[in-house]
Enzyme design. Structure first.
Site, PDB file in Angstrom:
ATOM      1  N   HIS A  55       0.845  -1.207   0.000  1.00  0.00           N
ATOM      2  CA  HIS A  55       0.000   0.000   0.000  1.00  0.00           C
ATOM      3  C   HIS A  55       0.880   1.257   0.000  1.00  0.00           C
ATOM      4  O   HIS A  55       0.632   2.198  -0.747  1.00  0.00           O
ATOM      5  CB  HIS A  55      -0.880   0.059   1.263  1.00  0.00           C
ATOM      6  CG  HIS A  55      -1.940  -0.993   1.346  1.00  0.00           C
ATOM      7  ND1 HIS A  55      -2.138  -1.741   2.483  1.00  0.00           N
ATOM      8  CD2 HIS A  55      -2.871  -1.410   0.458  1.00  0.00           C
ATOM      9  CE1 HIS A  55      -3.166  -2.565   2.300  1.00  0.00           C
ATOM     10  NE2 HIS A  55      -3.622  -2.391   1.069  1.00  0.00           N
ATOM     11  N   LYS A  79     -16.001  -7.262   4.663  1.00  0.00           N
ATOM     12  CA  LYS A  79     -14.975  -8.311   4.723  1.00  0.00           C
ATOM     13  C   LYS A  79     -14.949  -9.072   6.057  1.00  0.00           C
ATOM     14  O   LYS A  79     -13.979  -9.756   6.354  1.00  0.00           O
ATOM     15  CB  LYS A  79     -13.601  -7.696   4.483  1.00  0.00           C
ATOM     16  CG  LYS A  79     -13.295  -7.434   3.018  1.00  0.00           C
ATOM     17  CD  LYS A  79     -11.867  -6.995   2.845  1.00  0.00           C
ATOM     18  CE  LYS A  79     -11.476  -6.918   1.380  1.00  0.00           C
ATOM     19  NZ  LYS A  79     -10.123  -6.375   1.215  1.00  0.00           N
ATOM     20  N   ARG A 129      -1.702  -6.024  -8.486  1.00  0.00           N
ATOM     21  CA  ARG A 129      -0.489  -6.786  -8.175  1.00  0.00           C
ATOM     22  C   ARG A 129      -0.258  -7.898  -9.179  1.00  0.00           C
ATOM     23  O   ARG A 129       0.879  -8.203  -9.535  1.00  0.00           O
ATOM     24  CB  ARG A 129      -0.605  -7.400  -6.771  1.00  0.00           C
ATOM     25  CG  ARG A 129      -0.641  -6.379  -5.659  1.00  0.00           C
ATOM     26  CD  ARG A 129      -1.130  -6.996  -4.378  1.00  0.00           C
ATOM     27  NE  ARG A 129      -2.515  -7.458  -4.525  1.00  0.00           N
ATOM     28  CZ  ARG A 129      -3.271  -7.902  -3.546  1.00  0.00           C
ATOM     29  NH1 ARG A 129      -2.769  -7.994  -2.326  1.00  0.00           N
ATOM     30  NH2 ARG A 129      -4.518  -8.283  -3.750  1.00  0.00           N
ATOM     31  N   SER A 167      -3.064  -7.629   2.990  1.00  0.00           N
ATOM     32  CA  SER A 167      -3.370  -7.482   4.414  1.00  0.00           C
ATOM     33  C   SER A 167      -3.822  -8.814   5.003  1.00  0.00           C
ATOM     34  O   SER A 167      -3.464  -9.178   6.125  1.00  0.00           O
ATOM     35  CB  SER A 167      -4.475  -6.438   4.623  1.00  0.00           C
ATOM     36  OG  SER A 167      -4.068  -5.193   4.133  1.00  0.00           O
TER      37      SER A 167
HETATM   38  O1  PNS Z   1      -9.133  -2.874   0.222  1.00  0.00           O
HETATM   39  P1  PNS Z   1     -10.242  -3.317  -0.697  1.00  0.00           P
HETATM   40  O2  PNS Z   1     -11.165  -4.242   0.007  1.00  0.00           O
HETATM   41  O3  PNS Z   1      -9.706  -3.910  -1.959  1.00  0.00           O
HETATM   42  O4  PNS Z   1     -11.080  -2.015  -1.094  1.00  0.00           O
HETATM   43  C1  PNS Z   1     -12.324  -2.146  -1.730  1.00  0.00           C
HETATM   44  C2  PNS Z   1     -13.027  -0.783  -1.844  1.00  0.00           C
HETATM   45  C3  PNS Z   1     -13.075  -0.080  -0.514  1.00  0.00           C
HETATM   46  C4  PNS Z   1     -12.272   0.071  -2.831  1.00  0.00           C
HETATM   47  C5  PNS Z   1     -14.466  -1.049  -2.414  1.00  0.00           C
HETATM   48  O5  PNS Z   1     -15.066  -2.035  -1.637  1.00  0.00           O
HETATM   49  C6  PNS Z   1     -15.343   0.193  -2.409  1.00  0.00           C
HETATM   50  O6  PNS Z   1     -15.096   1.131  -3.126  1.00  0.00           O
HETATM   51  N1  PNS Z   1     -16.411   0.183  -1.573  1.00  0.00           N
HETATM   52  C7  PNS Z   1     -17.305   1.295  -1.441  1.00  0.00           C
HETATM   53  C8  PNS Z   1     -18.708   0.914  -1.921  1.00  0.00           C
HETATM   54  C9  PNS Z   1     -18.862   1.177  -3.403  1.00  0.00           C
HETATM   55  O7  PNS Z   1     -18.675   2.261  -3.886  1.00  0.00           O
HETATM   56  N2  PNS Z   1     -19.265   0.126  -4.157  1.00  0.00           N
HETATM   57  C10 PNS Z   1     -19.445   0.235  -5.581  1.00  0.00           C
HETATM   58  C11 PNS Z   1     -18.150   0.066  -6.360  1.00  0.00           C
HETATM   59  S1  PNS Z   1     -18.088  -1.524  -7.054  1.00  0.00           S
END
Ligand code: PNS
Length: 201
Positions: A55, A79, A129, A167
């Site tokens: 990150h 999650k 990645r 993570s």
């Molecule tokens: O660390 P992660 O779990 O890969 O991050 C995922 C994240 C936070 C980027 C994604 O879950 C997110 O944007 N969630 C907010 C809800 C949202 O906007 N959903 C629609 C997009 S598909």
């Protein structure tokens, strides 16, 4: 010199050179010029439970190409139960990104596109990645584009040495007594030790 200071230096050079000429007071004209300057703010969203060197590598890369980068922690992640609370994650990211003059940390819930709009951000930064990340990231980018066609997704690749770091793996390995010191910032190692005190870090 920080990013912000470099930009101030630019302004000073031009104002000293008399670029504002007959336009009157230089302060007002400087502001007019700054208003039309193209600045890019991007959001780097995630759960960051916890922050890894992967990150951090991506934050460093992103901070080089945008004017402002907001690391945004999702509060209502689906999650499962996180290891670290949102304030703990916020503190860790804040400490680990102190050296960057143009990086801030925030939290959000609900739709990412709404948060980006509130922040006046033009882009979302995401890391890829390996090919296995691509499908999920592509779907998210396309959905976000459907929800807000003005918001762009920027994909960047972390350094090769972090391509296998996540993570989830960090937590799993640490909880089983594995050494993760090369894969997360030292302050995260300390926090992990405090959370899982009976294991070797
Ligand atoms: O660390 P992660 O779990 O890969 O991050 C995922 C994240 C936070 C980027 C994604 O879950 C997110 O944007 N969630 C907010 C809800 C949202 O906007 N959903 C629609 C997009 S598909």
């Amino acid at each position: 010199m920080t990013h912000r200071n470099r930009r101030r230096g630019w302004r000073k050079d031009y104002t000293d050179a008399g670029i504002f000429g007959d336009w009157g007071g230089w302060r007002g004209k400087r502001d007019m010029l700054l208003n039309v300057m193209h600045t890019v703010k991007a959001i780097y969203p995630g759960t960051f439970d916890p922050l890894t060197n992967g990150h951090l590598d991506l934050i460093a890369r992103g901070a080089k190409i945008v004017d402002e980068l907001v690391v945004a922690i999702l509060r209502n992640s689906d999650k499962g139960t996180p290891l670290f609370s949102v304030p703990e994650r916020e503190e860790m990211i804040f400490e680990a990104t102190r050296e960057f003059g143009n990086v801030s940390v925030m939290t959000f819930d609900g739709l990412l596109v709404e948060f980006a709009r509130q922040q006046g951000a033009k882009a979302v930064l995401r890391g890829i990645r390996a090919i296995s990340d691509y499908e999920y990231e592509f779907q998210m980018a396309m959905m976000n584009r459907k929800l807000d066609p003005e918001l762009e997704t920027l994909f960047m690749m972390p350094a090769e040495k972090y391509t296998y770091v996540s993570s989830r793996l960090i937590k799993g390995v640490f909880q089983l007594g594995g050494d993760v010191t090369a894969l997360v910032p030292p302050l995260v190692v300390e926090r992990l030790k405090a959370k899982v005190p009976n294991r070797r870090g």
